[in-house]
Design a protein around this motif. Structure first.
Motif, PDB file in Angstrom:
ATOM      1  N   THR A  48      21.822  23.078 -21.632  1.00  0.00           N
ATOM      2  CA  THR A  48      21.530  21.981 -20.197  1.00  0.00           C
ATOM      3  C   THR A  48      20.428  22.444 -19.833  1.00  0.00           C
ATOM      4  O   THR A  48      19.862  21.175 -20.590  1.00  0.00           O
ATOM      5  N   ASP A  49      20.739  22.646 -18.292  1.00  0.00           N
ATOM      6  CA  ASP A  49      19.499  22.092 -17.595  1.00  0.00           C
ATOM      7  C   ASP A  49      18.936  23.192 -17.903  1.00  0.00           C
ATOM      8  O   ASP A  49      17.046  22.223 -17.792  1.00  0.00           O
ATOM      9  N   GLY A  50      18.358  24.588 -17.816  1.00  0.00           N
ATOM     10  CA  GLY A  50      17.641  25.419 -17.609  1.00  0.00           C
ATOM     11  C   GLY A  50      16.774  25.405 -19.331  1.00  0.00           C
ATOM     12  O   GLY A  50      18.417  25.216 -20.498  1.00  0.00           O
ATOM     13  N   PRO A  51      15.537  25.797 -19.699  1.00  0.00           N
ATOM     14  CA  PRO A  51      15.332  25.787 -20.953  1.00  0.00           C
ATOM     15  C   PRO A  51      16.246  27.371 -21.993  1.00  0.00           C
ATOM     16  O   PRO A  51      15.832  27.388 -23.066  1.00  0.00           O
ATOM     17  N   LYS A  52      17.280  28.285 -20.909  1.00  0.00           N
ATOM     18  CA  LYS A  52      17.590  29.465 -21.673  1.00  0.00           C
ATOM     19  C   LYS A  52      19.217  29.003 -21.443  1.00  0.00           C
ATOM     20  O   LYS A  52      19.797  30.185 -20.878  1.00  0.00           O
ATOM     21  N   GLU A  53      19.829  27.914 -20.839  1.00  0.00           N
ATOM     22  CA  GLU A  53      21.367  27.815 -20.128  1.00  0.00           C
ATOM     23  C   GLU A  53      21.897  26.893 -21.251  1.00  0.00           C
ATOM     24  O   GLU A  53      21.381  26.017 -21.313  1.00  0.00           O
ATOM     25  N   TYR A  54      23.018  27.450 -21.486  1.00  0.00           N
ATOM     26  CA  TYR A  54      24.068  26.645 -22.636  1.00  0.00           C
ATOM     27  C   TYR A  54      24.890  26.294 -21.841  1.00  0.00           C
ATOM     28  O   TYR A  54      25.625  26.892 -21.329  1.00  0.00           O
ATOM     29  N   ALA A  55      26.018  25.877 -22.499  1.00  0.00           N
ATOM     30  CA  ALA A  55      26.946  25.435 -22.310  1.00  0.00           C
ATOM     31  C   ALA A  55      27.997  25.217 -24.115  1.00  0.00           C
ATOM     32  O   ALA A  55      27.288  24.486 -24.484  1.00  0.00           O
ATOM     33  N   LEU A  56      29.257  25.307 -23.919  1.00  0.00           N
ATOM     34  CA  LEU A  56      29.847  25.689 -25.072  1.00  0.00           C
ATOM     35  C   LEU A  56      30.034  24.046 -25.714  1.00  0.00           C
ATOM     36  O   LEU A  56      30.591  23.670 -24.884  1.00  0.00           O
ATOM     37  N   TRP A  57      29.658  23.700 -26.802  1.00  0.00           N
ATOM     38  CA  TRP A  57      30.042  22.472 -27.440  1.00  0.00           C
ATOM     39  C   TRP A  57      31.252  22.133 -28.580  1.00  0.00           C
ATOM     40  O   TRP A  57      31.812  21.699 -28.823  1.00  0.00           O
ATOM     41  N   ARG A  58      31.129  23.131 -29.250  1.00  0.00           N
ATOM     42  CA  ARG A  58      31.797  23.042 -30.446  1.00  0.00           C
ATOM     43  C   ARG A  58      32.225  24.889 -31.487  1.00  0.00           C
ATOM     44  O   ARG A  58      31.245  25.518 -30.859  1.00  0.00           O
ATOM     45  N   LEU A  59      33.131  24.438 -31.240  1.00  0.00           N
ATOM     46  CA  LEU A  59      34.126  25.704 -32.059  1.00  0.00           C
ATOM     47  C   LEU A  59      34.588  25.513 -33.495  1.00  0.00           C
ATOM     48  O   LEU A  59      35.386  24.781 -33.396  1.00  0.00           O
ATOM     49  N   HIS A  60      34.199  26.491 -34.677  1.00  0.00           N
ATOM     50  CA  HIS A  60      34.673  25.976 -35.690  1.00  0.00           C
ATOM     51  C   HIS A  60      35.829  27.061 -36.082  1.00  0.00           C
ATOM     52  O   HIS A  60      35.592  28.528 -35.364  1.00  0.00           O
ATOM     53  N   GLY A  61      36.118  26.994 -36.883  1.00  0.00           N
ATOM     54  CA  GLY A  61      36.784  27.899 -38.445  1.00  0.00           C
ATOM     55  C   GLY A  61      36.366  28.865 -39.064  1.00  0.00           C
ATOM     56  O   GLY A  61      35.385  28.278 -39.298  1.00  0.00           O
ATOM     57  N   ARG A  65      36.285  24.322 -40.346  1.00  0.00           N
ATOM     58  CA  ARG A  65      36.709  22.742 -39.953  1.00  0.00           C
ATOM     59  C   ARG A  65      36.681  23.255 -38.413  1.00  0.00           C
ATOM     60  O   ARG A  65      36.454  24.435 -37.936  1.00  0.00           O
ATOM     61  N   LEU A  66      36.749  21.976 -37.453  1.00  0.00           N
ATOM     62  CA  LEU A  66      35.917  21.742 -35.848  1.00  0.00           C
ATOM     63  C   LEU A  66      37.699  22.638 -35.690  1.00  0.00           C
ATOM     64  O   LEU A  66      38.657  22.047 -35.858  1.00  0.00           O
ATOM     65  N   LEU A  67      37.579  23.445 -34.455  1.00  0.00           N
ATOM     66  CA  LEU A  67      38.389  23.509 -33.747  1.00  0.00           C
ATOM     67  C   LEU A  67      38.642  23.063 -32.661  1.00  0.00           C
ATOM     68  O   LEU A  67      39.643  22.843 -32.119  1.00  0.00           O
ATOM     69  N   LEU A  68      37.917  23.071 -32.049  1.00  0.00           N
ATOM     70  CA  LEU A  68      37.553  22.394 -30.517  1.00  0.00           C
ATOM     71  C   LEU A  68      36.653  21.807 -30.006  1.00  0.00           C
ATOM     72  O   LEU A  68      35.159  22.421 -30.165  1.00  0.00           O
ATOM     73  N   GLN A  69      36.490  20.455 -29.965  1.00  0.00           N
ATOM     74  CA  GLN A  69      34.310  20.097 -29.032  1.00  0.00           C
ATOM     75  C   GLN A  69      35.109  20.022 -27.690  1.00  0.00           C
ATOM     76  O   GLN A  69      36.098  19.723 -26.904  1.00  0.00           O
ATOM     77  N   PHE A  70      34.252  20.653 -26.185  1.00  0.00           N
ATOM     78  CA  PHE A  70      34.262  20.171 -25.030  1.00  0.00           C
ATOM     79  C   PHE A  70      33.471  19.037 -24.420  1.00  0.00           C
ATOM     80  O   PHE A  70      31.938  18.504 -25.563  1.00  0.00           O
ATOM     81  N   ASP A 114      20.380  22.897 -29.867  1.00  0.00           N
ATOM     82  CA  ASP A 114      21.173  23.815 -30.464  1.00  0.00           C
ATOM     83  C   ASP A 114      21.271  24.468 -30.953  1.00  0.00           C
ATOM     84  O   ASP A 114      20.107  25.248 -31.095  1.00  0.00           O
ATOM     85  N   ILE A 115      22.173  25.734 -30.700  1.00  0.00           N
ATOM     86  CA  ILE A 115      22.090  26.829 -31.317  1.00  0.00           C
ATOM     87  C   ILE A 115      23.812  27.296 -32.074  1.00  0.00           C
ATOM     88  O   ILE A 115      25.091  26.589 -31.599  1.00  0.00           O
ATOM     89  N   ALA A 116      23.763  28.157 -33.244  1.00  0.00           N
ATOM     90  CA  ALA A 116      25.436  28.470 -33.916  1.00  0.00           C
ATOM     91  C   ALA A 116      25.336  29.970 -33.496  1.00  0.00           C
ATOM     92  O   ALA A 116      23.997  30.459 -33.928  1.00  0.00           O
TER      93      ALA A 116
END
Length: 135
Positions: A48-61, A65-70, A114-116
């Motif tokens: 998101t804003d900073g170089p090491k600030e992250y927001a949850l985006w997707r949660l998978h099983g 399979r995609l469980l939730l996308q924010f 993005d990271i996983a």
């Protein structure tokens, strides 16, 4: 099997301590995720804003399979704050430029923002559908 440490000899103790700390954060992150939704096996976050600030985006099983996308433009609520904090902390610990993907339990994605993170309860690791674009 212990992965080969890519750190120079002089930095090896710091590298191992960082890996141990990463493992502890991953365990806590996994417990938090399971407490919210037991089917979560892979977390995908985006910068998101900073170089090491992250927001949850997707949660998978575990099958990818995609469980939730924010919605990245909206807040996700206080229930997810602990999970988001651990994801950001783990991302800060990971040095993806000098260590192989997954060494600190964080995997880069095709988009460099993005990271996983595959949770320990996911024995298969990252599912192939996790890394590709959403369909």
């Amino acid at each position: 099997m212990t992965p080969v440490d890519p750190c120079p000899i002089a930095d090896r103790q710091v590298c191992l301590a960082t890996r141990d700390l990463s493992r502890a954060v991953l365990r806590r992150l996994s417990e938090t995720a399971v407490g919210i939704e037991p089917r979560i096996k892979t977390i995908v976050a985006t910068q998101t804003d900073g170089p090491k600030e992250y927001a949850l985006w997707r949660l998978h099983g575990d099958d990818g399979r995609l469980l939730l996308q924010f919605d990245l433009l909206k807040g996700i609520g206080p229930a997810w704050d602990a999970l988001t904090g651990d994801v950001c902390f783990l991302a800060r610990l990971a040095d993806l430029r000098t260590h192989p993907p997954g060494y600190f339990y964080v995997h880069p994605m095709p988009d460099p923002r993005d990271i996983a993170i595959a949770l320990p309860s996911n024995p298969r690791g990252l599912a192939p559908r996790t890394i590709g674009p959403l369909k």
